[in-house]
Design an enzyme around this catalytic site. Structure first.
Site, short mmCIF file in Angstrom:
data_model
loop_
_atom_site.label_atom_id
_atom_site.label_comp_id
_atom_site.label_asym_id
_atom_site.label_seq_id
_atom_site.Cartn_x
_atom_site.Cartn_y
_atom_site.Cartn_z
N TYR A 139 38.84 36.84 24.86
CA TYR A 139 37.97 36.82 26.03
C TYR A 139 36.92 35.74 25.85
O TYR A 139 36.02 35.86 25.03
CB TYR A 139 37.33 38.20 26.19
CG TYR A 139 36.59 38.45 27.48
CD1 TYR A 139 36.56 37.53 28.53
CD2 TYR A 139 35.88 39.64 27.65
CE1 TYR A 139 35.89 37.79 29.70
CE2 TYR A 139 35.20 39.91 28.83
CZ TYR A 139 35.19 38.98 29.84
OH TYR A 139 34.51 39.24 31.00
N LYS A 167 41.60 35.73 28.40
CA LYS A 167 40.90 35.99 29.66
C LYS A 167 39.85 34.91 29.78
O LYS A 167 38.92 34.84 28.98
CB LYS A 167 40.27 37.37 29.69
CG LYS A 167 39.53 37.66 31.00
CD LYS A 167 38.87 39.02 31.01
CE LYS A 167 38.09 39.23 32.32
NZ LYS A 167 37.35 40.52 32.33
#
Length: 302
Positions: A139, A167
């Site tokens: 992330y 992400k």
């Protein structure tokens, strides 16, 4: 046809429902998860992320939520668990607990606040990946963590067999395209306004907070693009912009706006935990109006 990523294409960053008294609402979580998958077309659910209020849920609550949602959706959707923290040792503990609870994958954020250098960032992710047997989604959200996952770091991490996806909330399409061109990492947009642009350059899909409320509308963009209707995909994307703007760019956290809209629609949500505060009536009314304009409905639409 764009190839689906390792966790599907259309992923929802799911809220964590609470009871009116603020306790974890596992029945509500199972009901919402089933609705998102069966009616909303979500191919994956990401639990215990920022939208899931991970800073204010306990380790036990996190495991219980993963277990309950995994039971509710079975093999109909991927279940990913956010396990990131500022402490590598704690992150490893959370990762192992999520795997035991049934998570299909893990969302691991860059260690925040301490702003470690890139060699320490890389070592952190490798420690987590080495500790579990399920795949990781890294992330990258420097606006919250204070630290980027730099391109060269991403290229090195891509060689780890369990680091499979990213992400991307770095707002840097050039960096994303560079990594996509040189690795097999699956890139998921974590910023709804970039869902289609990233998908068009080879992204795998999205992880969306707005999908809690309008999952079909978010997925319609990818479906049109995959069908070869690029003009239709662009139109579908533009139609989501008013709701995205109010939900994600109004100055309130997405958790607050998503729960406000879900509650107004009569769907499981409950309050947010402090220090967050609930959305005001004017905000909820605006969200409802944008939702109705997008879906054409006053009732929950999937």
């Amino acid at each position: 046809m764009t190839a689906a990523g390792p966790f599907g294409r259309a992923l929802c960053a799911m809220i964590t429902p609470f009871t009116p008294a603020g306790a974890l609402d596992l029945d509500g979580a199972q009901s919402l998860a089933d609705r998102l998958v069966s009616g909303g077309g979500c191919e994956g659910l990401v639990l215990n992320g920022t939208t899931g209020e991970s800073p204010t849920t306990t380790d036990a609550e996190k495991s219980a939520l993963v277990r309950a949602v995994s039971e509710a959706v079975g093999d109909r959707a991927s279940v990913l668990a956010g396990v990131g923290s500022a402490d590598t040792r704690h992150t490893v503990e959370l990762a192992r607990a999520a795997e035991r609870a049934g998570a299909d994958g893990l969302l691991v954020v860059t260690p925040y606040y301490s702003r470690p250098p890139q060699d320490a960032v890389e070592a952190h992710f490798r420690r987590v990946a080495d500790a579990v047997g399920v795949p990781l989604m890294l992330y990258d959200i420097p606006g919250r963590t204070g630290t980027r996952i730099e391109v060269e770091t991403m290229l090195r991490l891509a060689g780890h067999p369990r680091i499979r996806a990213v992400k991307d909330c770095a707002y840097d399409l050039l960096a994303a395209a560079t990594v996509l061109a040189r690795t097999d990492l699956a890139y998921y947009s974590g910023s709804e306004e970039l869902n289609l642009p990233l998908y068009a350059v080879g992204g795998a899909g999205y992880v969306s907070t707005v999908a809690n409320c309008a999952p079909r509308a978010m997925r319609a963009v990818l479906d049109a693009y995959d069908a070869g209707d690029t003009a239709g995909a662009a139109l579908a994307h533009r139609r989501t912009v008013p709701l995205i703007t109010l939900a994600m760019a109004s100055g309130l956290p997405g958790t607050v706006t998503a729960k406000g809209l879900l509650g107004a629609l009569g769907l499981p949500a409950g309050p947010v935990r402090e220090p967050l505060r609930p959305a005001g009536r004017e905000t909820v009314d605006g969200l409802l109006k944008a939702y109705e304009e997008l879906t054409g409905l006053r009732q929950p639409a999937m």
